[in-house]
Scaffold this motif. Sequence first.
Motif, PDB file in Angstrom:
ATOM      1  N   ASN A  13       0.950  -1.265   0.070  1.00  0.00           N
ATOM      2  CA  ASN A  13      -0.027   0.006   0.010  1.00  0.00           C
ATOM      3  C   ASN A  13       0.720   1.265  -0.002  1.00  0.00           C
ATOM      4  O   ASN A  13       0.394   2.320   0.175  1.00  0.00           O
ATOM      5  CB  ASN A  13      -0.977  -0.012   1.128  1.00  0.00           C
ATOM      6  CG  ASN A  13      -2.133  -0.899   1.160  1.00  0.00           C
ATOM      7  OD1 ASN A  13      -2.715  -0.971  -0.143  1.00  0.00           O
ATOM      8  ND2 ASN A  13      -2.591  -1.472   2.054  1.00  0.00           N
ATOM      9  N   ILE A  14       2.222   1.246  -0.279  1.00  0.00           N
ATOM     10  CA  ILE A  14       3.039   2.259  -0.461  1.00  0.00           C
ATOM     11  C   ILE A  14       2.747   2.985  -1.507  1.00  0.00           C
ATOM     12  O   ILE A  14       2.631   4.388  -1.889  1.00  0.00           O
ATOM     13  CB  ILE A  14       4.476   1.925  -0.542  1.00  0.00           C
ATOM     14  CG1 ILE A  14       4.800   1.642   0.955  1.00  0.00           C
ATOM     15  CG2 ILE A  14       5.246   3.086  -0.944  1.00  0.00           C
ATOM     16  CD1 ILE A  14       6.319   0.901   0.869  1.00  0.00           C
ATOM     17  N   TYR A  15       2.066   2.530  -2.579  1.00  0.00           N
ATOM     18  CA  TYR A  15       1.802   2.877  -3.962  1.00  0.00           C
ATOM     19  C   TYR A  15       0.539   3.875  -3.795  1.00  0.00           C
ATOM     20  O   TYR A  15       0.692   4.970  -4.213  1.00  0.00           O
ATOM     21  CB  TYR A  15       1.537   1.626  -4.829  1.00  0.00           C
ATOM     22  CG  TYR A  15       0.947   2.285  -6.239  1.00  0.00           C
ATOM     23  CD1 TYR A  15       1.707   2.587  -7.237  1.00  0.00           C
ATOM     24  CD2 TYR A  15      -0.344   2.071  -6.608  1.00  0.00           C
ATOM     25  CE1 TYR A  15       1.651   2.834  -8.531  1.00  0.00           C
ATOM     26  CE2 TYR A  15      -0.612   2.453  -8.016  1.00  0.00           C
ATOM     27  CZ  TYR A  15       0.381   2.967  -9.020  1.00  0.00           C
ATOM     28  OH  TYR A  15      -0.092   3.213 -10.261  1.00  0.00           O
ATOM     29  N   ILE A  16      -0.345   3.594  -3.116  1.00  0.00           N
ATOM     30  CA  ILE A  16      -1.697   4.233  -3.069  1.00  0.00           C
ATOM     31  C   ILE A  16      -1.355   5.409  -1.980  1.00  0.00           C
ATOM     32  O   ILE A  16      -1.927   6.472  -2.113  1.00  0.00           O
ATOM     33  CB  ILE A  16      -2.760   3.539  -2.271  1.00  0.00           C
ATOM     34  CG1 ILE A  16      -4.205   4.272  -2.385  1.00  0.00           C
ATOM     35  CG2 ILE A  16      -2.553   2.795  -1.125  1.00  0.00           C
ATOM     36  CD1 ILE A  16      -4.587   4.708  -3.654  1.00  0.00           C
ATOM     37  N   SER A  17      -0.283   5.155  -1.158  1.00  0.00           N
ATOM     38  CA  SER A  17       0.016   6.397  -0.147  1.00  0.00           C
ATOM     39  C   SER A  17       0.832   7.369  -0.779  1.00  0.00           C
ATOM     40  O   SER A  17       0.569   8.598  -0.482  1.00  0.00           O
ATOM     41  CB  SER A  17       0.927   5.893   0.906  1.00  0.00           C
ATOM     42  OG  SER A  17       0.250   4.830   1.782  1.00  0.00           O
ATOM     43  N   ILE A  44       0.234  12.807   5.397  1.00  0.00           N
ATOM     44  CA  ILE A  44      -0.556  12.067   4.603  1.00  0.00           C
ATOM     45  C   ILE A  44      -0.125  10.711   4.214  1.00  0.00           C
ATOM     46  O   ILE A  44      -1.077   9.731   4.113  1.00  0.00           O
ATOM     47  CB  ILE A  44      -0.963  13.314   3.362  1.00  0.00           C
ATOM     48  CG1 ILE A  44      -1.528  14.340   3.807  1.00  0.00           C
ATOM     49  CG2 ILE A  44      -1.607  12.021   2.449  1.00  0.00           C
ATOM     50  CD1 ILE A  44      -1.722  15.279   2.798  1.00  0.00           C
ATOM     51  N   PHE A  45       1.202  10.774   3.988  1.00  0.00           N
ATOM     52  CA  PHE A  45       1.469   9.359   3.433  1.00  0.00           C
ATOM     53  C   PHE A  45       1.510   8.322   4.478  1.00  0.00           C
ATOM     54  O   PHE A  45       0.866   7.197   4.342  1.00  0.00           O
ATOM     55  CB  PHE A  45       3.121   9.432   3.170  1.00  0.00           C
ATOM     56  CG  PHE A  45       3.782   8.135   2.857  1.00  0.00           C
ATOM     57  CD1 PHE A  45       3.738   7.627   1.454  1.00  0.00           C
ATOM     58  CD2 PHE A  45       4.494   7.512   3.587  1.00  0.00           C
ATOM     59  CE1 PHE A  45       4.225   6.555   1.247  1.00  0.00           C
ATOM     60  CE2 PHE A  45       5.249   6.221   3.470  1.00  0.00           C
ATOM     61  CZ  PHE A  45       4.959   5.930   2.083  1.00  0.00           C
ATOM     62  N   PHE A  50      -1.204   3.622   6.980  1.00  0.00           N
ATOM     63  CA  PHE A  50      -1.725   2.878   8.161  1.00  0.00           C
ATOM     64  C   PHE A  50      -3.240   2.647   7.932  1.00  0.00           C
ATOM     65  O   PHE A  50      -3.601   1.591   8.288  1.00  0.00           O
ATOM     66  CB  PHE A  50      -1.738   3.839   9.312  1.00  0.00           C
ATOM     67  CG  PHE A  50      -2.446   3.399  10.513  1.00  0.00           C
ATOM     68  CD1 PHE A  50      -2.102   2.116  11.289  1.00  0.00           C
ATOM     69  CD2 PHE A  50      -3.784   4.036  11.015  1.00  0.00           C
ATOM     70  CE1 PHE A  50      -2.570   1.670  12.012  1.00  0.00           C
ATOM     71  CE2 PHE A  50      -4.503   3.529  11.957  1.00  0.00           C
ATOM     72  CZ  PHE A  50      -3.840   2.442  12.547  1.00  0.00           C
ATOM     73  N   GLU A  51      -4.178   3.541   7.228  1.00  0.00           N
ATOM     74  CA  GLU A  51      -5.407   3.283   7.288  1.00  0.00           C
ATOM     75  C   GLU A  51      -5.577   1.884   6.133  1.00  0.00           C
ATOM     76  O   GLU A  51      -6.535   1.192   6.571  1.00  0.00           O
ATOM     77  CB  GLU A  51      -6.199   4.413   6.749  1.00  0.00           C
ATOM     78  CG  GLU A  51      -7.635   4.247   6.086  1.00  0.00           C
ATOM     79  CD  GLU A  51      -8.540   3.508   6.997  1.00  0.00           C
ATOM     80  OE1 GLU A  51      -9.570   2.717   6.608  1.00  0.00           O
ATOM     81  OE2 GLU A  51      -8.409   3.671   8.346  1.00  0.00           O
ATOM     82  N   SER A  89       4.244   2.465   9.913  1.00  0.00           N
ATOM     83  CA  SER A  89       3.370   3.469   9.590  1.00  0.00           C
ATOM     84  C   SER A  89       2.578   4.269  10.889  1.00  0.00           C
ATOM     85  O   SER A  89       2.474   5.421  10.708  1.00  0.00           O
ATOM     86  CB  SER A  89       1.748   2.834   8.707  1.00  0.00           C
ATOM     87  OG  SER A  89       1.267   1.971   9.552  1.00  0.00           O
ATOM     88  N   VAL A  90       2.382   3.660  11.832  1.00  0.00           N
ATOM     89  CA  VAL A  90       1.825   4.363  13.078  1.00  0.00           C
ATOM     90  C   VAL A  90       3.020   5.187  13.752  1.00  0.00           C
ATOM     91  O   VAL A  90       2.735   6.244  14.058  1.00  0.00           O
ATOM     92  CB  VAL A  90       1.380   3.275  14.145  1.00  0.00           C
ATOM     93  CG1 VAL A  90       1.108   3.677  15.541  1.00  0.00           C
ATOM     94  CG2 VAL A  90       0.325   2.333  13.515  1.00  0.00           C
TER      95      VAL A  90
END
Length: 290
Positions: A13-17, A44-45, A50-51, A89-90
Amino acid sequence: MILNLFYFLLNTNIYISLAAVFLTLETQVQLGMKPQLHPYLFIIFFATLFEYNLHRLITVITKHEALNDKKHKWIKQHLRLFYLLVIISVLGFLCTLFLAKKEVLITLAPIGVLTLFYSLPIFKNKKHHFRLREIPGLKIFLIAFVWSAVTILLPIIQSGNSYNIRHVLILFMERFFFIFAITIPFDIRDMGADSRAGLKTIPLVIGESKALIIANISLLLFLMLCIFHYQNTDLVFILPAFIVSAISTFIVANNKRIKMISYYHYGILDGTLLFQGLLVCICYYFRDFI
């Protein structure tokens, strides 16, 4: 090597971030700023990272058998790395919070709570606990709203400048219509699972073909707003970016051959967000030639 890196960025999910970051860079340009790195971009990243992984983490914890699904194949093969990614991420999100203005944190708080409510089953009815995303028809509107609010409001508040309300509202509508348009194909993909779960999404209520028509109308509204908004203004140089983005996204959303490509949704559809932000930044640096 490049393909393996691409799959890694998708699965983590680094891509969508990164797509969320590029959309925010796009907002900087739309507000008359120079696209540049800023602490709120890291907020934001990491918040996006995280989400999106939180949603998968809840699935892994509450439905461990889901790891056998093809959708969660990467997590099953890299479970420790997945847990490490959630922790990073947290920690990354918490560290970057100290670099942001108080006003940014105040704005981010209700949006963050809303996002958590989307993933966490904390609401309860007579039968079971449920998440906001399970409320009939709400999921797609919630996604479009949260993405639009975060990627637009944070640059505005962090800058400390005053902006024309009309300009900001139209900007928000543009972002909302675009994200709404590319989210509908995800609901079309999930029709089977959503039906079994008892969720009422737009494709399930009106059918796949009509849902796709709504996505195309939303994309058209996005393009019309952009043309109306930026022509005859100092920001006219970014209009080609939105025209290319709208046309390419229309092709991606409607071409049956493209839909058969692996990682169509997470790679190509999500990639339209990153692509649009990248196009706007390119137009900024080449504005003297446009």
